[in-house]
Motif scaffolding. Structure first.
Motif, PDB file in Angstrom:
ATOM      1  N   UNK A 400       0.841  -1.198   0.000  1.00  0.00           N
ATOM      2  CA  UNK A 400       0.000   0.000   0.000  1.00  0.00           C
ATOM      3  C   UNK A 400       0.878   1.250   0.000  1.00  0.00           C
ATOM      4  N   UNK A 401       1.914   1.250   0.840  1.00  0.00           N
ATOM      5  CA  UNK A 401       2.844   2.380   0.854  1.00  0.00           C
ATOM      6  C   UNK A 401       3.559   2.510  -0.484  1.00  0.00           C
ATOM      7  N   UNK A 402       3.938   1.362  -1.054  1.00  0.00           N
ATOM      8  CA  UNK A 402       4.675   1.379  -2.321  1.00  0.00           C
ATOM      9  C   UNK A 402       3.818   1.877  -3.477  1.00  0.00           C
ATOM     10  N   UNK A 403       2.493   1.746  -3.391  1.00  0.00           N
ATOM     11  CA  UNK A 403       1.629   2.311  -4.436  1.00  0.00           C
ATOM     12  C   UNK A 403       1.784   3.825  -4.489  1.00  0.00           C
ATOM     13  N   UNK A 404       1.790   4.460  -3.324  1.00  0.00           N
ATOM     14  CA  UNK A 404       2.042   5.904  -3.296  1.00  0.00           C
ATOM     15  C   UNK A 404       3.466   6.205  -3.735  1.00  0.00           C
ATOM     16  N   UNK A 405       4.427   5.386  -3.262  1.00  0.00           N
ATOM     17  CA  UNK A 405       5.837   5.629  -3.554  1.00  0.00           C
ATOM     18  C   UNK A 405       6.163   5.447  -5.029  1.00  0.00           C
TER      19      UNK A 405
END
Length: 597
Positions: A400-405
């Motif tokens: 989920x964090x990597x989607x933003x990243x």
């Protein structure tokens, strides 16, 4: 744990089944669970460190130490699981009842409750993991590792080189086959001793639903995303055929697995240069941006930490930086497969990865740190609840964090990218994402489908490789680059098989992460396309997300999912919503093609 105690515990359980024994009380059930958690805390503290040392210093001695620690831990788990059975039917309080259930599911590979079994199982698993991690083969007159071979698959565009590197690595797994067969038989014995049909049924029981119902649920989710995958497969196959010619990659049928830029063809992003849109281009290359900005592995991890800090989370402890393995050492053998650890179930959180300065590892850093922040969030839960709501949650937090990243929005926010590109770059961006996210889905499903067949006996030892490739053809539409040897064990060329890590969690994570992302962007008031949303700096989102993480495994996962997203069912509609513009574009590109395999 002494083996005589294990036998005595088993005998006591059998005696409890007789008419002379009084029904245990709810108070006794709670006292047993409290004692079990205290014993697990002690065993886990030692096993975690033995596992960490072996993973970072692979020697005969560290393998022996890890095997001993794992045997003691598995022996304890076997005894506690059997003892928990005597409380079946006891009207325990809800928390105690959940803990009793989780005790039976705690071991991924349960040891049979008989003398010597825990030691034998632990030895097999340590040997399998170490065989994988120290694998090397001859390539162009040199001895190379998996890391080297992955670079060949990612960078070479010579079919002969690709085939040689692919076959070289896969052939290293052949020696594991006998050990894997012994492991599967032992683990099955242990699972049956706990009342499960086999180890696969035990794994599927970890999702707060009937094992067969869970299998059907994953089928439902796959049907939601399968049309999009087939659309992507059709487009990529046509471009590969155009690049290499029909003699290498025909325009119809399955894709040759070694042409897709990844050793397991689980993600295809490395061949973006081959399949990039002809009418639209991306104005930036994250690999190059990281190098131009002077990033090194340490700065990659610091950037990941800064993302979570922007959501309001406390910085990583100093011990994280002192004790993590962030780059591959030159002086010893290590397990390079990226992982996140919490050695004391409190604050001793670490990562272990041989970080490279590239886009893949930039995202991997954000992913692995997600495990650490999740581990820290639920550290105040009781021992048996210190885990993800289900194992798919644990993988999805970091994704989920990597989607933003991954968004140009975020890259601009942190100064890596000067300006956010316009809508004309949406298709290149979404195609890059789909080559990783959508291409992964069938692989995420089939690894455990294969293991479920092995554990159930449907797949025999002689059929290991044939059934593996039957599933890869069915779900991924792939074939090996050439005939495989009669004794091949290609499943063992994927870390999670010899490493005995259940894999359906990654399939689920690729669904949950988009559900989390959609909910977070809605909470942040994002009005643009879902694929351009970054929640960097959104502390209110971070606070609500942390409330979900803090719950750990203390309640059924649908209730925990609802805390953040308001949803109580896994739903792939967020995936299709995210990629909707690309799916329409692919449909246009595939006109006139004979799709399918």
């Amino acid at each position: 744990m002494k083996l005589k105690l294990m036998a005595a515990a088993a005998a006591a359980v059998l005696a409890c089944a007789g008419p002379a024994m009084a029904q245990p009380t709810p108070a006794e059930a709670k006292a047993f669970v409290d004692s079990a958690e205290a014993q697990l805390d002690k065993a886990n503290a030692f096993a975690n460190r033995a596992q960490w040392v072996r993973a970072n210093f692979i020697t005969e001695d560290t393998q022996w130490l890890e095997a001993k620690a794992n045997a003691e831990q598995n022996g304890l788990l076997a005894r506690l699981a059997v003892e928990a059975a005597k409380f079946n039917g006891v009207a325990a309080d809800a928390v105690t009842a959940r803990k009793l259930k989780l005790l039976k599911l705690y071991a991924v590979a349960p040891a049979p409750n008989r003398p010597g079994a825990a030691e034998e199982l632990a030895g097999l698993l340590t040997r399998l993991d170490s065989t994988y991690s120290t694998g090397k083969f001859a390539y162009k007159g040199k001895t190379i590792t998996l890391n080297d071979a992955e670079d060949v698959l990612a960078q070479s565009r010579d079919p002969a080189e690709l085939k040689a590197a692919w076959e070289g690595w896969h052939d290293t797994a052949r020696v594991m086959k006998p050990d894997y067969a012994k492991f599967a038989a032992l683990s099955n014995d242990g699972a049956r001793g706990l009342g499960f049909k086999d180890t696969g049924a035990l794994w599927r029981s970890n999702y707060d639903m009937d094992p067969d119902a869970f299998a059907a649920e994953t089928d439902r989710l796959w049907k939601q995303v399968e049309p999009f995958y087939r659309n992507l497969h059709c487009y990529v196959r046509a471009r590969l055929s155009e690049k290499y010619g029909e003699a290498v990659q025909p325009k119809t049928g399955p894709i040759r697995a070694d042409l897709l830029g990844n050793m397991w063809a689980q993600q295809w992003g490395n061949i973006y240069d081959v399949v990039a849109p002809k009418t639209a281009a991306s104005s930036y290359d994250l690999d190059k941006l990281l190098l131009e900005k002077g990033y090194d592995p340490q700065r990659m991890v610091k950037t990941g930490e800064a993302f979570y800090s922007s959501l309001g989370y406390a910085p990583l402890p100093e011990t994280f930086w002192a004790r993590s393995l962030i780059t591959r050492p030159a002086d010893r053998e290590v397990v390079c497969h990226a992982s996140a650890w919490n050695l004391d179930d409190k604050d001793d959180i670490r990562i272990k990865m041989c970080t490279k300065v590239n886009a893949d590892d930039f995202r991997t850093v954000h992913h692995e740190l997600g495990h650490n922040y999740y581990q820290r969030a639920y550290q105040n839960q009781p021992t048996l609840f210190r885990n993800g709501a289900n194992d798919g949650f644990h993988e999805a937090i970091g994704d989920f964090a990597a989607l933003s990243a991954s968004t140009p929005t975020y890259l601009n926010q942190i100064g890596l990218l000067g300006a956010v590109p316009g809508a004309e770059e949406d298709i290149p961006f979404l195609l890059k994402m789909a080559l990783d996210k959508i291409a992964f889905l069938p692989f995420g499903l089939l690894v455990d489908r294969w293991r479920w067949g092995v554990f159930s006996g449907e797949t025999t030892v002689d059929e290991y490789n044939a059934d593996w490739w039957a599933l890869r053809l069915k779900y991924q539409g792939l074939k090996p680059p050439g005939d495989r040897p009669a004794d091949a064990f290609d499943p063992g060329a994927k870390y999670h098989v010899p490493g005995n890590t259940p894999y359906t969690r990654y399939f689920l994570a690729h669904i949950y992460q988009f559900q989390f992302h959609r909910a977070a962007c809605q909470q942040a008031g994002w009005k643009g396309p879902l694929h351009r949303c970054s929640v960097y700096g959104q502390k209110a989102v971070g606070e609500k997300f942390n409330r979900m993480m803090e719950l750990g495994m203390s309640q059924p996962w649908p209730q925990t999912l609802a805390v953040f997203s308001g949803e109580t069912r896994t739903d792939a509609s967020a995936v299709t919503a995210y990629f909707k513009p690309l799916d329409a574009w692919l449909t246009q590109q595939n006109k006139g093609q004979q799709c399918g395999w």
